[in-house]
Design a protein around this motif. Structure first.
Motif, PDB file in Angstrom:
ATOM      1  N   GLU A  73      23.953 -56.893 -70.523  1.00 46.86           N
ATOM      2  CA  GLU A  73      22.918 -56.001 -71.066  1.00 46.86           C
ATOM      3  C   GLU A  73      21.523 -56.445 -70.636  1.00 46.86           C
ATOM      4  O   GLU A  73      20.666 -55.613 -70.279  1.00 46.86           O
ATOM      5  N   ALA A  74      21.280 -57.755 -70.643  1.00 52.63           N
ATOM      6  CA  ALA A  74      19.986 -58.264 -70.189  1.00 52.63           C
ATOM      7  C   ALA A  74      19.788 -57.964 -68.707  1.00 52.63           C
ATOM      8  O   ALA A  74      18.688 -57.587 -68.276  1.00 52.63           O
ATOM      9  N   GLU A  75      20.851 -58.130 -67.930  1.00 49.44           N
ATOM     10  CA  GLU A  75      20.792 -57.823 -66.501  1.00 49.44           C
ATOM     11  C   GLU A  75      20.433 -56.362 -66.280  1.00 49.44           C
ATOM     12  O   GLU A  75      19.569 -56.033 -65.447  1.00 49.44           O
ATOM     13  N   LEU A  76      21.078 -55.478 -67.024  1.00 54.02           N
ATOM     14  CA  LEU A  76      20.798 -54.050 -66.925  1.00 54.02           C
ATOM     15  C   LEU A  76      19.331 -53.740 -67.208  1.00 54.02           C
ATOM     16  O   LEU A  76      18.676 -53.002 -66.460  1.00 54.02           O
ATOM     17  N   LEU A  77      18.803 -54.312 -68.276  1.00 54.27           N
ATOM     18  CA  LEU A  77      17.426 -54.020 -68.663  1.00 54.27           C
ATOM     19  C   LEU A  77      16.420 -54.620 -67.692  1.00 54.27           C
ATOM     20  O   LEU A  77      15.403 -53.987 -67.366  1.00 54.27           O
ATOM     21  N   LEU A  78      16.690 -55.821 -67.206  1.00 52.86           N
ATOM     22  CA  LEU A  78      15.779 -56.440 -66.242  1.00 52.86           C
ATOM     23  C   LEU A  78      15.760 -55.662 -64.927  1.00 52.86           C
ATOM     24  O   LEU A  78      14.690 -55.459 -64.330  1.00 52.86           O
ATOM     25  N   MET A  79      16.921 -55.253 -64.454  1.00 53.69           N
ATOM     26  CA  MET A  79      16.978 -54.453 -63.225  1.00 53.69           C
ATOM     27  C   MET A  79      16.107 -53.208 -63.359  1.00 53.69           C
ATOM     28  O   MET A  79      15.357 -52.838 -62.447  1.00 53.69           O
ATOM     29  N   ASN A  80      16.207 -52.562 -64.498  1.00 54.08           N
ATOM     30  CA  ASN A  80      15.474 -51.310 -64.667  1.00 54.08           C
ATOM     31  C   ASN A  80      14.019 -51.512 -65.039  1.00 54.08           C
ATOM     32  O   ASN A  80      13.196 -50.624 -64.810  1.00 54.08           O
ATOM     33  N   ALA A  81      13.667 -52.677 -65.582  1.00 54.57           N
ATOM     34  CA  ALA A  81      12.252 -52.999 -65.759  1.00 54.57           C
ATOM     35  C   ALA A  81      11.580 -53.127 -64.392  1.00 54.57           C
ATOM     36  O   ALA A  81      10.487 -52.589 -64.159  1.00 54.57           O
TER      37      ALA A  81
END
Length: 226
Positions: A73-81
């Protein structure tokens, strides 16, 4: 005539996708060079990264020695940030000026890697992507396809010939990359007009020509600038 003028003014957005070792970076550079040579104003970007903020996020995602505990989930959010910043800082302004934007990865990577690869719920992944990109969508996506064995061989070759830089994503197991490849297949099946699959197992020149055959079909409505 007004429709053509609008298309010219909004520019052209081309993205490259594929698993590790598919040759994206090489082909991005070759395509950009060809477009430059023809007089097109071309901007080359990459994901994650592409902006000062995005490059900091890229380091955290891929290279940091402190990222082992990162959740999907953190990976997903960082990618999209990183993506949200890239879209607003560079992609939209470039397209508004009528430039061709060529990007090494975009939101299809998130669907394939975080959705299929990390097995996050696809509706949730789509919601996060939609927040990051809004209505900024590629005109053409070139999916460079290689088999898992070719991908692994190219990764080994790259790691043996280049200075070692840890990449957390590349540390995933073969099953992960098989899920990623399956994800890309599903994406291509769902959007065949936008996503063009390129056999990237051949030599660099053969792949370059296959890519150009797809790209040149959408270039006539663009104004090349001397």
């Amino acid at each position: 005539m007004l429709d053509v003028f609008h298309f010219i003014m909004k520019g052209l957005f081309i993205t490259f996708e594929g698993t590790e070792g598919s040759g994206k970076s090489t082909q991005v550079s070759l395509l950009a060079g060809r477009l430059y040579g023809l007089g097109y104003t071309t901007r080359v970007l990459r994901e994650p990264g592409g902006t000062p903020i995005g490059e900091e996020i890229r380091h955290t995602l891929k290279h940091s020695q402190a990222n082992d505990a990162m959740t999907a989930e953190a990976e997903l959010l960082l990618m999209n940030a990183s993506r949200a910043q890239l879209v607003r800082e560079f992609i939209r302004p470039a397209l508004a000026k009528g430039e061709i934007v060529v990007c090494d990865r975009f939101y299809d990577s998130t669907t394939a890697y975080q959705g299929y690869g990390r097995e996050l719920e696809l509706p949730m992944v789509k919601t996060v992507i939609d927040l990051a990109v809004g209505d900024t969508r590629p005109d053409l996506t070139l999916l460079l396809a290689v088999t898992p064995s070719v991908s692994e061989e190219r990764l080994r070759s790259r790691q043996s010939t280049l200075p070692f830089i840890r990449d957390r994503i590349e540390e995933a197991d073969r099953e992960f990359f098989e899920r990623v490849a399956h994800g890309y297949e599903k994406i291509a099946e769902a959007e065949p007009q936008r996503v063009r699959k390129i056999d990237a197992t051949g030599d660099v020149e053969t792949v370059r020509q296959a890519i150009w055959r797809e790209v040149e079909t959408i270039l006539p409505t663009m104004n090349a600038k001397a």
